[in-house]
Structure formats: structure tokens, C-alpha cells
Design a protein around this motif. Structure first.
Motif, mmCIF file in Angstrom:
data_model
loop_
_atom_site.group_PDB
_atom_site.id
_atom_site.type_symbol
_atom_site.label_atom_id
_atom_site.label_comp_id
_atom_site.label_asym_id
_atom_site.label_seq_id
_atom_site.Cartn_x
_atom_site.Cartn_y
_atom_site.Cartn_z
ATOM 1 N N LYS A 62 0.835 -1.207 0.000
ATOM 2 C CA LYS A 62 0.000 0.000 0.000
ATOM 3 C C LYS A 62 0.867 1.254 0.000
ATOM 4 O O LYS A 62 0.611 2.206 -0.751
ATOM 5 C CB LYS A 62 -0.926 -0.001 1.224
ATOM 6 N N SER A 63 1.901 1.267 0.833
ATOM 7 C CA SER A 63 2.768 2.446 0.921
ATOM 8 C C SER A 63 3.532 2.667 -0.377
ATOM 9 O O SER A 63 3.652 3.801 -0.861
ATOM 10 C CB SER A 63 3.749 2.289 2.086
ATOM 11 N N ALA A 64 4.078 1.577 -0.952
ATOM 12 C CA ALA A 64 4.826 1.703 -2.206
ATOM 13 C C ALA A 64 3.920 2.145 -3.342
ATOM 14 O O ALA A 64 4.295 2.998 -4.163
ATOM 15 C CB ALA A 64 5.492 0.369 -2.547
ATOM 16 N N LEU A 65 2.704 1.601 -3.386
ATOM 17 C CA LEU A 65 1.766 1.968 -4.448
ATOM 18 C C LEU A 65 1.340 3.425 -4.310
ATOM 19 O O LEU A 65 1.272 4.165 -5.306
ATOM 20 C CB LEU A 65 0.550 1.047 -4.396
ATOM 21 N N ARG A 66 1.047 3.855 -3.089
ATOM 22 C CA ARG A 66 0.632 5.240 -2.870
ATOM 23 C C ARG A 66 1.693 6.212 -3.386
ATOM 24 O O ARG A 66 1.389 7.179 -4.094
ATOM 25 C CB ARG A 66 0.372 5.467 -1.382
ATOM 26 N N LYS A 67 2.960 5.945 -3.053
ATOM 27 C CA LYS A 67 4.051 6.814 -3.487
ATOM 28 C C LYS A 67 4.204 6.783 -5.010
ATOM 29 O O LYS A 67 4.405 7.819 -5.653
ATOM 30 C CB LYS A 67 5.352 6.359 -2.815
ATOM 31 N N THR A 68 4.072 5.611 -5.599
ATOM 32 C CA THR A 68 4.220 5.479 -7.050
ATOM 33 C C THR A 68 3.119 6.220 -7.784
ATOM 34 O O THR A 68 3.372 6.902 -8.795
ATOM 35 C CB THR A 68 4.220 3.989 -7.452
ATOM 36 N N LEU A 232 -6.504 0.863 -1.517
ATOM 37 C CA LEU A 232 -5.325 1.127 -2.347
ATOM 38 C C LEU A 232 -5.451 2.353 -3.230
ATOM 39 O O LEU A 232 -4.450 2.824 -3.775
ATOM 40 C CB LEU A 232 -5.053 -0.093 -3.243
ATOM 41 N N GLY A 233 -6.642 2.838 -3.433
ATOM 42 C CA GLY A 233 -6.815 3.928 -4.374
ATOM 43 C C GLY A 233 -6.819 3.442 -5.814
ATOM 44 O O GLY A 233 -6.448 4.176 -6.735
#
Length: 501
Positions: A62-68, A232-233
Motif C-alpha cells: 500500500k505504501s509503495a503503491l501510494r508513493k508510485t 489502495l486507491g
């Protein structure tokens, strides 16, 4: 205005989860990020144990996807497909409510070795190799056998078992599934009968109901659920089109699909992974054979995996303990190049990071042999270390050639040991293989795999049309004799060490 289409790749490693957004139309990586930024913790309650919490992978994703998504300025509706790569051989157990029952026993945990060895002995080497193509070893099935014997109450609650990538797919979709490739890496696929490995399941006393449904490696495996989309957005209904273990996926990332094509990595540990077009195995199990990403009942495509544990970790040790303090890896490579080929008789056996499968699971430790106090210095030690890593690769490639594999070209990402010109040239000249370096990684490959599975790309040639070759290293005929001489000395040293042990 043209609508943007991105492909999302998630690469679930033991140190972090990396996300990448690849533009479906150009093949270019729009953004990438990983989490955590410091290495993810591994739970080691006893020596030889290694566990991680599956929910932590989900939080990292979730954190990696949000930043990407932020870096690419992407919206939920821009993501057209999802692909997943993951650390191989891990065991995740869930109950009927899909709740995780215990931390995942991951790839580097060695507690299950006796269970796999006993199965290999009692079922018979020929039976195991003909059906599984490997010894049951320390793979997922043996890990589950440990749980069954050591945690019987918990084992009784297990509804399904999964690999790490299956778990992330479950969190994305709410559905439990796996692939033939996933089952094969856990020693749960029978290549002779082309079905789940009942011979090993029966031996360990596992019900076939414990296995998830099988979905194709490429294809609409599931869709992002409403609940996951909110977390996840992403957009609910976004298709998950691809899933594979990290080494088959690394090969895919380098467009390695066909017999004779080779992919390699050289990080902390090193891997040479080649594709075979027929069912074969090493009778001594010095390399492992799994279903490759494009293996089907109609088309045999097997990935033969050579793993050397003592690779970049040895080079890093040399930098910390031998090289001048504060030196960069680039400067250290230059220092090593000032010593001649063969390091004037100095030999390093790089097996100091645990038991090595290529020498039949012996744990010899790292050895430095032939030091002459009047001739050898730091350049010789550093060069001999890199040469020792190369020679261990070549030693394993001899096994692969014995299985009928043509090792003439190696594809690799420009990273880790492949950043060293000395390493690349020594490997090319000693092995006789041309080395091609590319700009890619596992998360980008997973994204492109997702595009293939969802029909955005017709085939791998279209999916990897934009893959950029950065450099080519050819074998040097004028250096072949010196490299061969050093390699023969290395093999003789290794033989003496094995005999002494």
C-alpha cells in the motif's frame, strides 16, 4: 486528450515491496517506489528460522503503491492491469475466513530440510526426480510438513496454503488461487502426470483440498475487489493478469522465454536461470527445475535455476574488511583490475553464506588459498573474490550444460555485480557466453506481464519491444587461456576442500 493507461507491477521481496507503473503504450516506466526504505524485518526465533508477517507485505505494498501513484500523478482509472512478482518458496496458511494463522515461513528458513530429505529418501530419488524434477528439499511442501508435525492444532485450522504472491493476490481480490509455476516451486506439481503432486501430498498426509484453485500464469486471474480498491486507491474490477516467483519473473523482465535463453542476477546471492524445452533434471539436484512462466501442457518450458549464496555478499565483505576505508564499489573494481587475471595464484572459494546446493548442500565456508605475502595485496584479494564468484557461476553452468542447455548468451539487469566491468568480462570469457545488460527490474517486468495477461500486448515481443539494451560484453579470445587456467585451479582447490571436509 488521450487517456493514460498504466500497468501496475508489484514485486514482493523479503527486504521490501516495490511498485512500478509502466505506460502501456510506450513501455516506459512512469514511476517506481519501494517500502520500507530500510530492510524489512525478518523474525528469527531460532537459528535457521526466518519468518515474516504477511500483513506487513500488504502494508508495504500500500505504501509503495501510494508513493508510485503520486510520482506518476496517476488516477485509479488509469491503471489497466496488475501483475505480481514475489519471493519464492514461502508458506502462508489461512483459515476459512481467510485470516492468516501464523507468520509466513519464508524462502531462507531451513527448519524443513530434514522433512524434505526424509521424503526424498523414503519415496526414492528416481521417483521424486522423475515427477517433481527436484528433491522435496526445503521447499513449501516440506515447510508445511514441519507445521503439521510441530503445530498440529494450528495445522487442523488450515483452509488453504499459499505462496507470498498468492496472498497479495488474495488481498487484492478476496479470492484464493495459485498457478502451476507456484505449485512447482513448492514441490506440489507432478510434471509426469501434469497435475498436483499427489505422491508427495499423500506421503506428507495433506488433503488436496488444502491447495488453492489453479489459474493461468497469464490471463484474468481475478479482479481488484471493492474493499481493496478503497484501501489502495485503485478502481474496483481492475484485472490481475499475471503472477510469478521472483526468478521466473526476473527472466520474464529480461524477455527470456525460449529454450537456450539465460537470465542472471548477482546481488547478495547470485542466480543463473535458463529455459529448457524438454523435461530434464539434474540427478544430484545441484540446480532446481520449475515451470517457467510460459510452461503449458502443450509447450514444455522449464526454468533451471542455479543459485550461488555467496555472491555480492562476498564483494561487500571485501569492501568493508579489505578495501581502503570509504572506497566506492566503482573505485574498488578499478583497484581489482590492477591485478592480473588469475590474481597471481590467489584463489577465493566464495561459499561463506551457508550451504551451497551446487556442491550438494555442503557448507564449506569461504576459503582464501595461495596467499604469498611477498606478492599479494588488496588488489589481488578483491580480484580473486570476483573471480571466485564468476567461477562458481561457471561451475553451475557446467551442470546446466550437462542437462542439454546451451549457455551462449546471458541477459542481466545493470545492477549489483554486473556493474563491475571486471566481473562481466571474466564471466563472459570464462563461460564463453555473451553478456547483454538491460534497464529493467522485477516490478517493471511484473507490470508488463500483467499487460500480457490482460491482452494489452499480443505477446512478449510486443510487451518488451521497448526494453533497452545498455551494453554487450563479448568473450575475449586473448584472455581465454588465462581465465581457463585460473578456473581449473579454482576447481581443483574446491575439490580439495570438499574432500578435506
Amino acid at each position: 486528450m488521450t487517456k493514460r493507461r498504466y500497468l501496475l507491477g508489484l514485486d514482493v521481496g523479503s527486504s521490501s515491496v516495490k511498485a512500478a507503473l509502466v505506460c502501456a503504450d510506450t513501455g516506459e516506466c512512469a514511476a517506481t517506489a519501494f517500502y520500507p526504505e530500510s530492510e524489512a524485518p525478518i523474525i528469527a526465533r531460532r537459528a535457521g528460522w526466518a519468518e515474516q508477517e504477511p500483513d506487513a507485505w500488504w502494508q508495504y505494498a500500500k505504501s509503495a503503491l501510494r508513493k508510485t501513484m503520486e510520482l506518476a500523478d496517476a488516477k485509479a482509472e488509469d491503471v489497466a492491469a496488475v501483475g505480481i512478482s514475489y519471493q519464492m518458496h514461502g508458506l502462508v496458511c489461512v483459515d476459512k475466513d481467510l485470516r492468516v494463522l501464523r507468520p509466513s515461513i519464508i524462502w531462507c528458513d531451513s527448519r524443513a530440510v530434514p522433512y524434505g530429505e526424509r521424503a526424498f529418501r523414503e519415496l526414492g530419488a528416481d521417483v521424486c526426480l522423475q515427477h517433481l524434477l527436484n528433491s522435496p528439499g526445503n521447499f513449501t511442501a516440506a515447510k508445511l510438513a514441519w507445521v503439521k508435525e510441530q503445530e498440529p492444532e494450528l495445522f487442523g485450522k488450515i483452509y488453504k496454503i499459499m505462496l507470498p504472491g498468492d496472498y497479495i493476490a488474495m488481498r487484492l481480490s478476496g479470492e484464493v488461487s495459485t498457478t502451476v509455476g507456484g505449485l512447482s516451486e513448492g514441490m506440489l506439481w507432478d510434471f509426469q502426470d501434469n497435475q498436483p503432486a499427489s505422491l508427495l501430498m499423500d506421503y506428507f498426509g495433506f488433503s488436496p483440498d488444502i491447495l488453492p484453485a489453479i489459474v493461468p500464469t497469464f490471463g484474468i486471474q481475478a479482479q481488484v475487489s471493492e474493499a481493496a480498491a478503497k484501501e489502495l486507491g485503485l478502481k474496483a474490477g481492475t484485472p490481475i493478469g499475471y503472477r510469478a516467483g521472483d526468478q521466473p519473473n526476473n527472466a520474464l523482465s529480461l524477455n527470456v522465454f525460449n529454450p537456450g535463453e539465460i537470465a542472471s542476477t548477482a546481488g547478495t546471492s547470485g542466480v543463473v536461470y535458463g529455459v529448457l524445452g524438454q523435461v530434464r533434471y539434474d540427478p544430484k539436484s545441484r540446480v532446481n527445475t520449475f515451470a517457467h512462466v510460459n510452461h503449458t501442457k502443450e509447450q514444455t518450458r522449464l526454468g533451471v535455476l542455479l543459485c550461488i549464496n555467496g555472491t555480492g555478499i562476498l564483494n561487500a565483505w571485501m569492501r568493508r574488511n579489505v578495501a581502503p576505508e570509504g572506497i566506492s564499489y566503482a573505485r574498488m573494481n578499478e583497484l581489482a583490475s590492477s591485478a592480473p587475471i588469475g590474481s597471481e595464484g590467489l584463489t577465493v572459494i566464495p561459499f561463506g553464506n551457508g550451504a551451497e546446493r551446487v556442491i550438494e548442500n555442503r557448507e564449506t565456508g569461504c576459503s582464501v588459498c595461495g596467499i604469498d605475502f611477498n606478492r599479494h595485496g588488496k588488489p589481488h584479494l578483491i580480484r580473486a573474490a570476483q573471480e571466485g564468484i564468476v567461477f562458481s557461476f561457471c561451475y553451475g553452468m557446467e551442470v546446466m550444460r550437462g542437462m542439454g542447455m546451451d549457455v551462449s548468451k546471458i541477459h542481466a539487469g545493470r545492477a549489483n555485480m554486473f556493474l563491475s566491468p571486471l566481473f562481466c568480462q571474466t564471466l563472459a570469457t570464462t563461460s564463453g557466453a555473451t553478456i547483454e545488460l538491460y534497464e529493467t527490474d522485477g516490478s517493471v517486468g511484473a507490470a508488463r506481464g500483467g499487460g500480457m495477461g490482460c491482452g494489452i500486448y499480443r505477446d512478449n515481443q510486443e510487451a518488451f519491444a521497448s526494453l533497452r539494451r545498455l551494453s554487450v560484453t563479448e568473450p575475449k579470445a586473448e584472455e581465454r587461456e588465462a581465465c581457463d587456467c585460473a578456473y581449473r585451479r579454482w576447481k581443483e582447490t574446491l575439490k580439495n576442500i570438499i574432500n578435506a571436509n
